[in-house]
Design a protein around this motif. Structure first.
Motif, short mmCIF file in Angstrom:
data_model
loop_
_atom_site.label_atom_id
_atom_site.label_comp_id
_atom_site.label_asym_id
_atom_site.label_seq_id
_atom_site.Cartn_x
_atom_site.Cartn_y
_atom_site.Cartn_z
N ALA A 151 0.83 -1.21 0.00
CA ALA A 151 0.00 0.00 0.00
C ALA A 151 0.86 1.26 0.00
CB ALA A 151 -0.89 0.00 1.23
N TRP A 152 0.32 2.33 -0.56
CA TRP A 152 0.92 3.68 -0.49
C TRP A 152 2.37 3.71 -0.97
CZ3 TRP A 152 -0.77 2.05 4.74
CH2 TRP A 152 -2.14 2.19 4.89
N VAL A 153 2.60 3.13 -2.12
CA VAL A 153 3.98 3.07 -2.63
C VAL A 153 4.27 4.32 -3.46
CG1 VAL A 153 5.69 1.69 -3.85
CG2 VAL A 153 3.75 0.55 -2.75
N GLY A 176 8.54 -13.83 12.49
CA GLY A 176 8.36 -12.42 12.81
C GLY A 176 9.23 -11.52 11.96
N ALA A 177 9.89 -10.57 12.63
CA ALA A 177 10.74 -9.60 11.92
C ALA A 177 11.93 -10.26 11.22
CB ALA A 177 11.22 -8.53 12.90
N LYS A 178 12.25 -11.50 11.62
CA LYS A 178 13.40 -12.20 11.01
C LYS A 178 12.97 -13.16 9.91
CE LYS A 178 16.31 -10.18 13.74
NZ LYS A 178 16.69 -10.66 15.04
N GLU A 362 6.94 7.33 6.34
CA GLU A 362 8.26 6.92 6.89
C GLU A 362 8.24 6.88 8.42
OE1 GLU A 362 11.79 7.65 4.84
OE2 GLU A 362 10.79 7.83 2.90
N GLY A 363 7.10 6.49 8.96
CA GLY A 363 6.95 6.36 10.42
C GLY A 363 6.20 7.56 10.97
N THR A 364 5.03 7.32 11.56
CA THR A 364 4.22 8.42 12.11
C THR A 364 4.97 9.10 13.26
OG1 THR A 364 3.23 6.94 13.72
CG2 THR A 364 2.07 7.17 11.62
N ALA A 373 11.98 6.97 22.61
CA ALA A 373 11.90 6.50 24.00
C ALA A 373 12.66 5.19 24.17
CB ALA A 373 10.44 6.34 24.42
N ARG A 374 12.53 4.29 23.19
CA ARG A 374 13.26 3.02 23.28
C ARG A 374 14.77 3.25 23.28
NH1 ARG A 374 10.16 -1.40 19.49
NH2 ARG A 374 12.00 -1.10 18.25
N GLU A 375 15.20 4.17 22.44
CA GLU A 375 16.65 4.47 22.37
C GLU A 375 17.14 5.09 23.67
OE1 GLU A 375 18.91 3.75 19.80
OE2 GLU A 375 17.23 2.51 19.14
N1 CAA Z 1 17.37 0.54 12.63
C1 CAA Z 1 17.94 -0.67 12.46
N2 CAA Z 1 17.43 -1.80 13.01
C2 CAA Z 1 16.31 -1.68 13.71
C3 CAA Z 1 15.66 -0.45 13.93
C4 CAA Z 1 16.24 0.69 13.35
N3 CAA Z 1 15.67 1.90 13.48
N4 CAA Z 1 14.57 -0.67 14.69
C5 CAA Z 1 14.52 -1.98 14.96
N5 CAA Z 1 15.58 -2.58 14.36
C6 CAA Z 1 15.89 -4.03 14.40
C7 CAA Z 1 15.88 -4.49 15.85
O1 CAA Z 1 17.17 -4.35 16.43
C8 CAA Z 1 15.46 -5.94 15.72
O2 CAA Z 1 16.58 -6.77 15.40
P1 CAA Z 1 17.31 -7.63 16.57
O3 CAA Z 1 16.25 -8.52 17.12
O4 CAA Z 1 18.38 -8.34 15.82
O5 CAA Z 1 17.82 -6.64 17.57
C9 CAA Z 1 14.55 -5.96 14.50
O6 CAA Z 1 14.84 -4.75 13.77
C10 CAA Z 1 13.08 -5.96 14.87
O7 CAA Z 1 12.89 -4.82 15.68
P2 CAA Z 1 11.70 -4.68 16.69
O8 CAA Z 1 11.51 -5.94 17.47
O9 CAA Z 1 11.91 -3.42 17.44
O10 CAA Z 1 10.47 -4.56 15.68
P3 CAA Z 1 9.00 -4.10 15.93
O11 CAA Z 1 8.13 -5.03 15.20
O12 CAA Z 1 8.76 -3.86 17.41
O13 CAA Z 1 8.89 -2.71 15.12
C11 CAA Z 1 9.03 -0.35 14.76
C12 CAA Z 1 9.68 -1.63 15.31
C13 CAA Z 1 9.94 0.76 15.20
C14 CAA Z 1 7.64 -0.12 15.27
C15 CAA Z 1 9.02 -0.46 13.21
O14 CAA Z 1 8.10 -1.45 12.78
C16 CAA Z 1 8.71 0.84 12.53
O15 CAA Z 1 9.57 1.67 12.36
N6 CAA Z 1 7.44 1.03 12.06
C17 CAA Z 1 7.07 2.12 11.21
C18 CAA Z 1 7.08 1.67 9.79
C19 CAA Z 1 7.41 2.77 8.84
O16 CAA Z 1 8.20 3.66 9.11
N7 CAA Z 1 6.82 2.70 7.66
C20 CAA Z 1 7.11 3.62 6.64
C21 CAA Z 1 6.55 3.14 5.36
S1 CAA Z 1 7.58 3.55 4.00
C22 CAA Z 1 7.19 5.08 3.48
O17 CAA Z 1 6.42 5.77 4.06
C23 CAA Z 1 7.99 5.53 2.30
C24 CAA Z 1 7.27 6.41 1.36
O18 CAA Z 1 6.83 5.95 0.33
C25 CAA Z 1 7.23 7.85 1.57
#
Ligand code: CAA
Length: 378
Positions: A151-153, A176-178, A362-364, A373-375
């Motif tokens: 979606a929304w590409v 999951g994420a892996k 690119e993330g709300t 907060a996590r960082e």
């Molecule tokens: N950088 C690098 N690695 C990261 C990371 C980051 N910012 N955040 C998480 N990771 C890694 C974690 O370390 C983890 O790996 P390990 O287990 O090896 O440590 C793995 O990724 C999974 O991370 P989480 O368990 O934290 O994953 P989560 O399911 O809890 O999700 C989230 C994390 C921050 C909520 C993430 O899903 C997120 O950023 N969501 C928002 C999505 C987004 O930004 N979408 C944008 C759409 S694209 C777009 O808009 C483009 C456009 O066309 C304009």
């Protein structure tokens, strides 16, 4: 700014003022960008700014890129988002994780602007919780068969090649994420189906589409890196992407401030220019101050991207602060223009609409706060 950064800013500003700003209103109305704008961006090197010279890019630092992107957005946010997605996401992912052959085949023409890149992560049922995606890749001889919907590409049909994240785990072994891979897919691949163009509030000239994959075969040599690491690659890409959106938001805000300054100097009420009223001066001062603060934070985050120190946190902070600044400044700009600000005839109406999505894509803002907060607790 170094002398080289000033030169880049001047080049981007001249291009934006001459070739983008005069058309921004019409492109918004028509909901379309002419393809030759992308060709011009490519000719000027704006589509290969972060790609090393050995792959035909300009090999510039992050701050130079952010300076150029801000100027492009000051001219037209729809052009800027096409540029930002291309530079920050697919090209950076191929650069970081691609094989030599993948860089030769995809990255080199992308750096020259001959191929425009897209990035597909979100799905109709998976936005902020991106790892919950459903699109599935099935391993077959010599490659993978992809099914699902994205979606929304941005640039999803207008662009030439997308890096798409799809599940590579199996329904009986979910990881999951892996369990997600990143695939390089040309947009003319068989089984790549471009859906209807979204009718958006703002950045209307930038193409946003849904995409479906129907039994789409992708050869092994178009898988990026490891089959279970695609989600991590995407989030790494987004760390850079969020800086790009920060620059774009500041460009929109800067344009709104400039229009407001000019209007407040020229508009007379109660016998004097409205800029003479303290209420107006406070507004303009707040707008300018927030823009400077957002830009300083963005450039600090750009430097952190180069060193790696606090890079994730600062990228989210910069995107959050810059996008909320854009919304604040454009809302105030409409107010400065009063009744005229509400009319499509005046540019601040479009800038206000263009700003909103910077708090979403690119993330709300909520996801940025979660990341920050996590960082902080890491
Ligand atoms: N950088 C690098 N690695 C990261 C990371 C980051 N910012 N955040 C998480 N990771 C890694 C974690 O370390 C983890 O790996 P390990 O287990 O090896 O440590 C793995 O990724 C999974 O991370 P989480 O368990 O934290 O994953 P989560 O399911 O809890 O999700 C989230 C994390 C921050 C909520 C993430 O899903 C997120 O950023 N969501 C928002 C999505 C987004 O930004 N979408 C944008 C759409 S694209 C777009 O808009 C483009 C456009 O066309 C304009």
């Amino acid at each position: 700014m170094t002398p080289e950064q000033q030169q880049i800013r001047d080049l981007a500003r001249e291009f934006a003022e001459n070739e983008l700003r005069p058309h921004a209103e019409a492109w918004d109305r028509e909901g379309e960008l002419p393809r030759d704008v992308v060709a011009k961006l490519g000719e000027l090197g704006f589509l290969g700014m972060l790609i090393p010279e050995e792959h035909d890019g300009l090999g510039l630092d992050t701050t130079s890129y952010l300076i150029a992107l801000e100027e492009i957005a000051r001219g037209d946010a729809s052009v800027a988002v096409a540029m930002s997605v291309h530079n920050s996401l697919p090209t950076q992912m191929i650069l970081a994780h691609g094989t030599g052959a993948q860089k030769e085949r995809w990255l080199r023409p992308m750096a020259r602007g001959e191929l425009l890149g897209a990035f597909s992560l979100s799905e109709p049922d998976s936005g902020s919780d991106a790892a919950s995606m459903a699109a599935q890749a099935r391993k077959v001889d010599g490659g993978w068969v992809l099914n699902g919907a994205k979606a929304w590409v941005t640039n999803g049909g207008f662009g030439d090649v997308t890096v798409t994240m799809v599940r590579t785990d199996t329904p009986d072994d979910r990881r999951g994420a892996k369990g997600i891979g990143a695939f390089i897919v040309p947009t003319d691949a068989e089984g790549y189906i471009v859906g209807k163009k979204e009718d958006k509030m703002g950045q209307r000239a930038s193409e946003t589409v849904g995409v479906a994959f129907r039994e789409m075969f992708v050869p092994d040599d178009q898988l990026l890196g490891e089959p279970g690491q695609g989600f991590i690659y995407a989030l790494q890409g987004l760390n850079g992407g969020r800086l790009g959106i920060g620059a774009l938001a500041i460009g929109i805000a800067q344009a709104a401030l400039e229009h407001s300054l000019a209007y407040a100097a020229e508009r007379k009420q109660f016998g004097t220019a409205i800029r003479d009223f303290q209420g107006m001066q406070f507004k303009l001062a707040n707008m300018a101050t927030r823009i400077e603060a957002a830009r300083a934070l963005l450039h600090r985050a750009g430097e952190a991207k180069e060193t790696g120190e606090k890079a994730v946190q600062l990228a989210s902070m910069a995107k959050l602060f810059a996008s909320e600044t854009a919304m604040y400044v454009t809302t105030e700009a409409v107010q400065v223009f009063g009744g005229y600000g509400y009319m499509k005839e005046y540019p601040v109406e479009r800038l206000f609409r263009d700003a909103k999505v910077t708090e979403i894509y690119e993330g709300t803002s909520e996801i940025q706060r979660t990341v920050i907060a996590r960082e902080l607790y890491r």
